[in-house]
Design a protein around this motif. Structure first.
Motif, short mmCIF file in Angstrom:
data_model
loop_
_atom_site.label_atom_id
_atom_site.label_comp_id
_atom_site.label_asym_id
_atom_site.label_seq_id
_atom_site.Cartn_x
_atom_site.Cartn_y
_atom_site.Cartn_z
N ALA A 112 -3.72 -2.08 13.81
CA ALA A 112 -4.39 -2.69 12.66
C ALA A 112 -3.95 -4.14 12.48
O ALA A 112 -4.77 -5.03 12.23
N GLY A 113 -2.66 -4.37 12.62
CA GLY A 113 -2.17 -5.74 12.51
C GLY A 113 -2.69 -6.62 13.62
O GLY A 113 -3.02 -7.79 13.39
N SER A 118 -10.44 3.73 2.68
CA SER A 118 -9.98 2.35 2.59
C SER A 118 -10.29 1.55 3.86
O SER A 118 -10.11 0.32 3.87
N ILE A 119 -10.77 2.22 4.92
CA ILE A 119 -11.15 1.50 6.14
C ILE A 119 -12.20 0.44 5.83
O ILE A 119 -12.25 -0.62 6.47
N ALA A 120 -13.03 0.72 4.83
CA ALA A 120 -14.09 -0.23 4.46
C ALA A 120 -13.52 -1.58 4.03
O ALA A 120 -14.20 -2.61 4.15
N PRO A 142 -13.73 -7.13 4.43
CA PRO A 142 -13.43 -8.38 3.70
C PRO A 142 -12.15 -9.05 4.18
O PRO A 142 -12.04 -10.28 4.14
N VAL A 143 -11.19 -8.26 4.65
CA VAL A 143 -9.97 -8.85 5.19
C VAL A 143 -10.30 -9.70 6.41
O VAL A 143 -9.86 -10.86 6.54
N LEU A 144 -11.11 -9.16 7.31
CA LEU A 144 -11.46 -9.89 8.53
C LEU A 144 -12.35 -11.09 8.23
O LEU A 144 -12.33 -12.08 8.98
N LEU A 184 -4.29 2.71 7.33
CA LEU A 184 -3.30 3.75 7.03
C LEU A 184 -3.63 4.52 5.77
O LEU A 184 -2.97 5.51 5.45
N GLY A 185 -4.65 4.07 5.03
CA GLY A 185 -5.01 4.77 3.79
C GLY A 185 -4.12 4.44 2.63
O GLY A 185 -4.04 5.22 1.66
N GLN A 186 -3.44 3.32 2.69
CA GLN A 186 -2.57 2.90 1.60
C GLN A 186 -3.28 1.89 0.72
O GLN A 186 -4.40 1.46 1.01
N ALA A 187 -2.62 1.49 -0.37
CA ALA A 187 -3.26 0.63 -1.35
C ALA A 187 -3.61 -0.73 -0.76
O ALA A 187 -2.78 -1.37 -0.10
#
Length: 260
Positions: free
Chosen positions: A72-73, A141-143, A147-149, A222-225
């Motif tokens: 992911a990173g 949270s994968i969605a 916006p991050v990318l 990872l499904g975290q906040a």
């Protein structure tokens, strides 16, 4: 901005096609090299770290959690790095085209963006495919990765555009950029969990605009906040770099044409 892109779509297509072909010309596998490196990378991080080194991700009870964290990173990092690396030499690489033709010079960054997005999509699909096949939970949270990318793309393009201007006048910029990004890689929690660092160190690293991008990309898989508010900082930095790039380009345009 979009009108010139439509007007010069033929030029964009030609440059993009040449960009892709030039990477694999003369090779036996040809376009297959678009997917072989990311497949190998995912394989290394999943097998070596999860099966051989038995690396585990704190707070996530799954044998492949650390591999997903790494991948992911790297999705965000590789996209940013490719945009910067390919953009920094765009004026020098296309100097003949710039001298012989009249067109908005920002057009040259569109092929860089298209190729980088293609590589990023391939890597992302491979990582998601690995998560599915390994039984790793596919969190909603994968969605938030999208916006991050998007912010990663903006930061990478404007940074590359600024460096492209500087690289025309100071040819050491290219080598210096490589060194700086090597340092940034290890100063960003990509291969190590940020939780293992002392709080003062975390506070220092948080000043980097890459920090919230990488962390939120990792949390999304990872499904975290995920905090979209944290993206405002790298977005603001992108706007500042964009303003600097525009001012530098306008003031040095005449000299730029002479130097290339």
């Amino acid at each position: 901005m979009f009108a010139p892109i439509l007007r010069y779509r033929g030029l964009i297509y030609a440059v993009t096609l040449r960009e892709v072909k030039s990477r694999y010309i003369g090779s036996t596998l040809g376009p297959l090299w678009l997917i072989v490196p990311p497949i190998f990378m995912v394989f290394i991080y999943t097998v070596i770290f999860s099966q051989i080194m038995r690396a585990r991700m704190p707070g996530v009870d799954h044998q492949y959690a650390y591999s997903v964290y790494l991948c992911a990173g790297l999705i965000a990092w590789n996209l940013l790095l490719e945009l910067v690396q390919r953009s920094k030499g765009v004026f020098l690489e296309h100097s003949n085209l710039i001298k012989k033709s009249s067109f908005p010079k920002f057009i040259l960054f569109v092929p860089v963006l298209l190729v980088a997005l293609l590589n990023s999509v391939i890597l992302t699909l491979l990582v998601l495919g690995f998560m599915y096949l390994s039984g790793f939970p596919m969190p909603p949270s994968i969605a938030y990765l999208a916006p991050v990318l998007m912010v990663v793309v903006m930061l990478g393009l404007v940074t590359g555009a600024l460096l492209a201007n500087l690289n025309v006048f100071f040819r050491d910029v290219g080598q210096l950029t490589d060194i700086v990004f090597q340092a940034l890689f290890w100063a960003t929690p990509i291969v190590y969990p940020v939780g293992i660092l002392a709080e003062p160190v975390q506070a220092v690293l948080a000043w980097s605009p890459l920090y919230p991008l990488i962390v939120n990309a990792q949390n999304s898989l990872l499904g975290q906040a995920v905090s979209l508010q944290q993206l405002l900082y790298p977005f603001s930095v992108s706007l500042l770099v964009l303003a600097l790039a525009i001012v530098l380009y306008r003031r040095s345009y005449a000299d730029l044409l002479d130097q290339i």
